[in-house]
Enzyme design. Sequence first.
Site, mmCIF file in Angstrom:
data_model
loop_
_atom_site.group_PDB
_atom_site.id
_atom_site.type_symbol
_atom_site.label_atom_id
_atom_site.label_comp_id
_atom_site.label_asym_id
_atom_site.label_seq_id
_atom_site.Cartn_x
_atom_site.Cartn_y
_atom_site.Cartn_z
ATOM 1 N N TYR A 155 0.817 -1.223 0.000
ATOM 2 C CA TYR A 155 0.000 0.000 0.000
ATOM 3 C C TYR A 155 0.854 1.278 0.000
ATOM 4 C CZ TYR A 155 -3.708 -3.244 1.541
ATOM 5 O OH TYR A 155 -4.582 -4.298 1.655
ATOM 6 N N HIS A 202 0.191 -11.760 1.677
ATOM 7 C CA HIS A 202 -0.817 -10.886 1.062
ATOM 8 C C HIS A 202 -1.581 -11.575 -0.077
ATOM 9 C CE1 HIS A 202 -1.606 -6.371 0.074
ATOM 10 N NE2 HIS A 202 -2.645 -7.099 -0.226
#
Length: 272
Positions: free
Chosen positions: A47, A105
């Site tokens: 992110y 992830h």
Amino acid sequence: MEHLRTQGISLPRLGLGTFRMQGDICRAAVESALGLGYRHIDTAEMYGNEDAVGAAIATSGIPRKELHITTKVWHENLAPDAICRAFDASLNRLRLDHVDLYLVHWPSRNMNLPAIFETLLKLKQEGRTRAIGVANFNLALLKTAVEQIKAPIACNQVEYHVLLDQTKVAKYLAAKSIPLVAYAPLAQGRAASDETLISIGRKHGASAAQVALKWLLDQDSVAAIPKTSRAESQRANLDALKLKLDDEDRKAIAALPKDKRFVNPGFAPGWD
Ligand SMILES: NC(=O)c1ccc[n+]([C@@H]2O[C@H](COP(=O)([O-])OP(=O)(O)OC[C@H]3O[C@@H](n4cnc5c(N)ncnc54)[C@H](OP(=O)(O)O)[C@@H]3O)[C@@H](O)[C@H]2O)c1
């Protein structure tokens, strides 16, 4: 705020998602959320905002043990030495000496799951992450992790909302007492304008987004991490916990289409 107990940690059922927020916007959003009472923040190396999350945590003055911080290792960094480097960099950016949950992830096609979990467990044993987990694991990958490798995973974080069926994965996780953390719990904002949810909300003096969140949080062992930069939506999402949905509401939500996946799982081989 209710918590889910899993693998020695206590996970607040509502957290703040931070995808697509960076820099000062992310920092301000996390500061605002912490001020409103959020204690669970979801970030990831991918992110590009762990530094902003870390800055907000540092200035909050909230005792570290009251916070739950999740971050994630990206699928390009799943070789053991790459995981260790990625983890060190994440901790540095977050200005923390440990995180509460460290997740894979996305799965990657060539990943070596036993080696990945061995590395994650070492980080856990060193006290640098309190628990480990996965995201975007389908049933087959979950079974390998849980039954063959016997990895003590504290959650599977997957896309889950009123427009997407996750029965198979949810049933398996429930049978193994592993929480499901719902990402994109508002169908990336689309839930807010769904006519069915709007009309359910009208009946209860609530918004469609609140209806969507409460539908998730009424399910055992499910947590949700809606993202919003706006304080009023952060507050509204917390207030969703007070909403009481009835059987008629649940029936109407069950009749919505359940095949709308908005996050491209192409990175995650093996999704049905
Ligand atoms: N593990 C993974 O692979 C993965 C993938 C995707 C996401 N995630 C995590 O899950 C989090 C949530 O997913 P997401 O950000 O994709 O989607 P989401 O939370 O379903 O939706 C976010 C959108 O909903 C809007 N919104 C939030 N609260 C609202 C409210 N009360 N009323 C009206 N609109 C509202 C936000 O707008 P504003 O910001 O303008 O308020 C934003 O546009 C991410 O931020 C990330 O932390 C994980």
